[in-house]
Design a protein around this motif. Structure first.
Motif, short mmCIF file in Angstrom:
data_model
loop_
_atom_site.label_atom_id
_atom_site.label_comp_id
_atom_site.label_asym_id
_atom_site.label_seq_id
_atom_site.Cartn_x
_atom_site.Cartn_y
_atom_site.Cartn_z
N UNK A 13 -24.31 80.98 -34.49
CA UNK A 13 -23.08 81.72 -34.71
C UNK A 13 -23.02 82.11 -36.18
N UNK A 14 -22.07 82.99 -36.48
CA UNK A 14 -21.78 83.32 -37.87
C UNK A 14 -20.31 82.94 -38.09
N UNK A 15 -20.10 81.87 -38.83
CA UNK A 15 -18.76 81.34 -39.02
C UNK A 15 -18.01 82.11 -40.10
N UNK A 68 -15.49 71.71 -38.46
CA UNK A 68 -16.16 72.85 -37.84
C UNK A 68 -17.63 72.56 -37.65
N UNK A 69 -18.26 72.02 -38.68
CA UNK A 69 -19.68 71.68 -38.58
C UNK A 69 -19.93 70.66 -37.47
N UNK A 70 -19.06 69.68 -37.37
CA UNK A 70 -19.23 68.66 -36.33
C UNK A 70 -19.05 69.25 -34.94
N UNK A 71 -18.07 70.13 -34.81
CA UNK A 71 -17.82 70.76 -33.52
C UNK A 71 -18.98 71.64 -33.09
N UNK A 107 -25.47 76.29 -34.50
CA UNK A 107 -25.55 76.25 -35.96
C UNK A 107 -25.17 77.61 -36.52
N UNK A 108 -24.88 77.62 -37.81
CA UNK A 108 -24.41 78.84 -38.44
C UNK A 108 -25.29 79.16 -39.65
N UNK A 109 -26.41 79.85 -39.42
CA UNK A 109 -27.32 80.15 -40.54
C UNK A 109 -26.73 81.09 -41.57
N UNK A 146 -22.30 72.43 -45.88
CA UNK A 146 -21.90 71.56 -44.77
C UNK A 146 -22.30 72.15 -43.43
N UNK A 147 -22.27 73.48 -43.33
CA UNK A 147 -22.61 74.15 -42.07
C UNK A 147 -24.11 74.39 -41.93
N UNK A 148 -24.87 74.11 -42.96
CA UNK A 148 -26.31 74.35 -42.91
C UNK A 148 -26.67 75.81 -43.05
#
Length: 263
Positions: A36-38, A48-51, A58-60, A86-88
């Protein structure tokens, strides 16, 4: 060269996420989405990262304000880049610079300077920044080019571009030709389709509404645009507005991209 991958911009699902974030992510996973793109990444926080991780997502790349970072209530660059880590994510895209900043050369230069500064800070933290367009960047001509292409000429070499094909078409661009001119800077595309007649960012635009449809069913030359993007990393499905079932529309977009070998 890495094969381009499919992602979904979460802004498309903002209402679903507000109603039930876990089920929204579960539904995306059932469609076969893995990226996804957050957006709103500072407000979203670690939760959000945990969810996302719970659902194999994941959100590259992410969207966050960079040009206006630290002004008013906007997050600072450090807060944005902490959230991206945090989101990677590896790339943070500036999602919107309003129309008044594209009308003259000095204003465009100031915007480029701010994004270049953000790029310098990001590089020191192992991240990359980029710019995501709407239509307003194409309304004015500077030095024989659209304000957008003039802006691109001022950017550091490590600043990349996410071309929103729909908004570029609304801005009366030949989108495949634009992507070809921009060359290797184009690392992401927003894959969005529909009627391009209405431009809400033009002050004198006739009244209208956004009429967006699943990818491949509208006026935007998406197949040719994808073919022109020789350094593409991410093809990001998005709807600003959609009058129908968003998950069905995303499923149609996923099938469209699969035909182009993008999954």
């Amino acid at each position: 060269m890495t094969e381009p991958a499919l992602a979904v911009q979460l802004y498309s699902l903002r209402d679903d996420l507000a109603a039930d974030r876990e089920e929204t992510f579960a539904h995306l996973a059932r469609l076969g989405v893995r990226r996804v793109e957050a957006y709103d990444i500072v407000g979203g926080g670690a939760a959000l990262a945990e969810s996302l991780a719970r659902h194999g997502l994941r959100s590259p790349s992410v969207h966050a304000s960079l040009v206006g970072a630290g002004e008013g209530s906007a997050a600072t660059l450090d807060e944005v880049f902490d959230a991206a880590h945090r989101l990677g994510a590896h790339t943070v895209f500036e999602p919107m610079v309003w129309a008044e900043y594209w009308r003259d050369e000095d204003a465009v230069r100031r915007t480029a300077d701010r994004l270049n500064h953000a790029a310098s800070v990001a590089a020191s933290r192992g991240l990359r920044v980029g710019y995501h367009n709407h239509s307003q960047e194409f309304h004015h001509v500077i030095d024989g080019r659209s304000a957008y292409e003039f802006f691109v000429s001022l950017l550091r070499e490590d600043v990349v571009l996410e071309v929103d094909a729909y908004w570029a078409a609304v801005g009366r661009q030949d989108v495949p030709a634009l992507v070809t001119r921009l060359g290797r800077r184009v690392r992401a595309l927003h894959i969005k389709d529909g009627s391009t007649a209405f431009d809400p960012f033009l002050p004198d635009s006739p009244p209208g509404v956004l009429d967006q449809v699943p990818a491949g069913q509208g006026e935007v030359p998406l197949a040719a645009t994808l073919a022109a993007a020789s350094s593409l990393e991410l093809a990001v499905l998005e709807f600003d507005e959609y009058d129908g079932d968003l998950f069905d529309a995303l499923a149609a977009g996923i099938a469209f991209l699969a035909e182009a070998g993008i999954r």
